[in-house]
Design a protein around this motif. Structure first.
Motif, mmCIF file in Angstrom:
data_model
loop_
_atom_site.group_PDB
_atom_site.id
_atom_site.type_symbol
_atom_site.label_atom_id
_atom_site.label_comp_id
_atom_site.label_asym_id
_atom_site.label_seq_id
_atom_site.Cartn_x
_atom_site.Cartn_y
_atom_site.Cartn_z
ATOM 1 N N LYS A 82 4.123 26.644 -28.159
ATOM 2 C CA LYS A 82 4.016 28.006 -28.683
ATOM 3 C C LYS A 82 5.306 28.429 -29.372
ATOM 4 C CE LYS A 82 2.020 32.338 -27.660
ATOM 5 N NZ LYS A 82 0.989 32.589 -28.625
ATOM 6 N N GLY A 83 6.214 27.517 -29.596
ATOM 7 C CA GLY A 83 7.479 27.867 -30.227
ATOM 8 C C GLY A 83 8.594 27.932 -29.203
ATOM 9 N N GLY A 84 9.725 27.406 -29.565
ATOM 10 C CA GLY A 84 10.856 27.395 -28.622
ATOM 11 C C GLY A 84 10.524 26.521 -27.428
ATOM 12 N N ASP A 85 10.813 27.049 -26.240
ATOM 13 C CA ASP A 85 10.528 26.319 -25.002
ATOM 14 C C ASP A 85 9.211 26.743 -24.373
ATOM 15 O OD1 ASP A 85 12.867 24.927 -25.235
ATOM 16 O OD2 ASP A 85 14.037 26.351 -24.048
ATOM 17 N N ALA A 86 8.454 27.586 -25.031
ATOM 18 C CA ALA A 86 7.217 28.117 -24.458
ATOM 19 C C ALA A 86 6.024 27.219 -24.792
ATOM 20 C CB ALA A 86 6.957 29.522 -24.980
ATOM 21 N N VAL A 87 5.067 27.198 -23.898
ATOM 22 C CA VAL A 87 3.813 26.495 -24.124
ATOM 23 C C VAL A 87 2.663 27.430 -23.777
ATOM 24 C CG1 VAL A 87 4.702 24.169 -23.724
ATOM 25 C CG2 VAL A 87 3.797 25.498 -21.818
ATOM 26 N N ARG A 88 1.517 27.146 -24.349
ATOM 27 C CA ARG A 88 0.320 27.931 -24.075
ATOM 28 C C ARG A 88 -0.666 27.035 -23.335
ATOM 29 N NH1 ARG A 88 -3.831 28.962 -28.491
ATOM 30 N NH2 ARG A 88 -5.508 29.819 -27.262
ATOM 31 N N GLN A 89 -1.234 27.525 -22.242
ATOM 32 C CA GLN A 89 -2.212 26.769 -21.477
ATOM 33 C C GLN A 89 -3.585 27.392 -21.688
ATOM 34 O OE1 GLN A 89 -1.251 26.332 -17.366
ATOM 35 N NE2 GLN A 89 0.849 25.743 -17.745
ATOM 36 N N VAL A 90 -4.556 26.551 -22.025
ATOM 37 C CA VAL A 90 -5.917 27.016 -22.235
ATOM 38 C C VAL A 90 -6.829 26.238 -21.300
ATOM 39 C CG1 VAL A 90 -7.785 27.235 -23.916
ATOM 40 C CG2 VAL A 90 -5.415 27.492 -24.665
ATOM 41 N N ASP A 91 -7.672 26.960 -20.583
ATOM 42 C CA ASP A 91 -8.625 26.320 -19.686
ATOM 43 C C ASP A 91 -9.598 25.488 -20.510
ATOM 44 O OD1 ASP A 91 -10.405 25.564 -17.748
ATOM 45 O OD2 ASP A 91 -11.084 27.576 -17.238
ATOM 46 N N ALA A 92 -9.708 24.192 -20.204
ATOM 47 C CA ALA A 92 -10.590 23.290 -20.946
ATOM 48 C C ALA A 92 -11.757 22.823 -20.083
ATOM 49 C CB ALA A 92 -9.792 22.100 -21.470
ATOM 50 N N GLY A 93 -12.108 23.586 -19.060
ATOM 51 C CA GLY A 93 -13.251 23.246 -18.212
ATOM 52 C C GLY A 93 -12.913 22.264 -17.116
ATOM 53 N N THR A 94 -13.938 21.849 -16.418
ATOM 54 C CA THR A 94 -13.752 20.908 -15.319
ATOM 55 C C THR A 94 -14.425 19.588 -15.640
ATOM 56 O OG1 THR A 94 -15.736 21.690 -14.187
ATOM 57 C CG2 THR A 94 -13.646 22.714 -13.549
ATOM 58 N N GLU A 95 -14.035 18.589 -14.878
ATOM 59 C CA GLU A 95 -14.559 17.236 -15.044
ATOM 60 C C GLU A 95 -14.786 16.667 -13.650
ATOM 61 O OE1 GLU A 95 -13.042 14.239 -18.154
ATOM 62 O OE2 GLU A 95 -11.824 13.909 -16.374
ATOM 63 N N GLU A 96 -15.979 16.134 -13.420
ATOM 64 C CA GLU A 96 -16.307 15.512 -12.141
ATOM 65 C C GLU A 96 -16.198 13.999 -12.299
ATOM 66 O OE1 GLU A 96 -17.131 17.239 -9.431
ATOM 67 O OE2 GLU A 96 -17.434 19.208 -10.340
ATOM 68 N N VAL A 97 -15.462 13.350 -11.402
ATOM 69 C CA VAL A 97 -15.309 11.895 -11.438
ATOM 70 C C VAL A 97 -15.785 11.344 -10.100
ATOM 71 C CG1 VAL A 97 -13.699 9.970 -11.677
ATOM 72 C CG2 VAL A 97 -13.351 12.060 -13.007
ATOM 73 N N VAL A 98 -16.722 10.398 -10.160
ATOM 74 C CA VAL A 98 -17.246 9.743 -8.960
ATOM 75 C C VAL A 98 -16.826 8.283 -9.025
ATOM 76 C CG1 VAL A 98 -19.316 9.122 -7.681
ATOM 77 C CG2 VAL A 98 -19.187 11.338 -8.825
ATOM 78 N N THR A 99 -16.152 7.817 -7.962
ATOM 79 C CA THR A 99 -15.623 6.448 -7.930
ATOM 80 C C THR A 99 -16.269 5.678 -6.782
ATOM 81 O OG1 THR A 99 -13.521 7.282 -8.764
ATOM 82 C CG2 THR A 99 -13.508 5.074 -7.809
ATOM 83 N N LEU A 100 -16.723 4.473 -7.070
ATOM 84 C CA LEU A 100 -17.307 3.589 -6.070
ATOM 85 C C LEU A 100 -16.267 2.542 -5.697
ATOM 86 C CD1 LEU A 100 -19.726 2.524 -4.435
ATOM 87 C CD2 LEU A 100 -20.444 1.300 -6.498
ATOM 88 N N LEU A 101 -15.887 2.498 -4.411
ATOM 89 C CA LEU A 101 -14.851 1.583 -3.926
ATOM 90 C C LEU A 101 -15.419 0.626 -2.887
ATOM 91 C CD1 LEU A 101 -12.057 4.216 -3.245
ATOM 92 C CD2 LEU A 101 -12.211 2.711 -5.217
ATOM 93 N N PHE A 102 -14.815 -0.557 -2.799
ATOM 94 C CA PHE A 102 -15.151 -1.520 -1.751
ATOM 95 C C PHE A 102 -13.886 -1.944 -1.045
ATOM 96 C CE2 PHE A 102 -15.727 -5.993 -0.382
ATOM 97 C CZ PHE A 102 -16.629 -5.745 0.638
ATOM 98 N N ASP A 103 -13.925 -1.968 0.274
ATOM 99 C CA ASP A 103 -12.791 -2.410 1.086
ATOM 100 C C ASP A 103 -13.196 -3.692 1.809
ATOM 101 O OD1 ASP A 103 -10.668 -2.797 2.760
ATOM 102 O OD2 ASP A 103 -10.861 -0.896 3.827
ATOM 103 N N PRO A 104 -12.699 -4.845 1.363
ATOM 104 C CA PRO A 104 -13.073 -6.107 2.010
ATOM 105 C C PRO A 104 -12.436 -6.298 3.388
ATOM 106 C CG PRO A 104 -11.510 -6.514 0.244
ATOM 107 C CD PRO A 104 -11.843 -5.052 0.204
#
Length: 102
Positions: A36-58
């Motif tokens: 946003k100029g200088g040392d400033a930044v602008r944060q904008v909400d970009a929604g959510t994301e769902e991540v599903v991970t399948l793991l195996f433990d031998p």
């Protein structure tokens, strides 16, 4: 630049999985960062994301294997739909009929 922040983590289908398999759901809040100029930044909400991970433990120490990752930006599907999606590719769910006959 999109920043992903871990918001939530939980195990899905814990009692229905064969031994050694884990399914983890993570919810990320996406934030768009713009200068946003200088040392400033602008944060904008970009929604959510769902991540599903399948793991195996031998069973060996430090040996978790990531079998697959599913990402959903429009919201996570129902648990039934998610289970059908995973079961189409991986045989990780306990078959109640098979378990009862053992």
């Amino acid at each position: 630049m999109i920043v992903h922040e871990l918001m939530d983590m939980e195990h899905l289908f814990a009692e229905q999985l064969q031994e050694g398999y884990y399914i983890i759901r993570e919810t990320y809040q996406n934030v768009l960062i713009e200068p946003k100029g200088g040392d400033a930044v602008r944060q904008v909400d970009a929604g959510t994301e769902e991540v599903v991970t399948l793991l195996f433990d031998p069973g060996d120490e430090y040996s978790l294997l990531c079998l697959d990752t599913y990402t959903f930006t429009g919201g996570i599907p129902s648990l039934t739909e998610l289970k059908e999606t995973i079961a189409a590719e991986y045989d990780v769910f306990v078959n109640r009929h098979r378990a009862a006959s053992l």
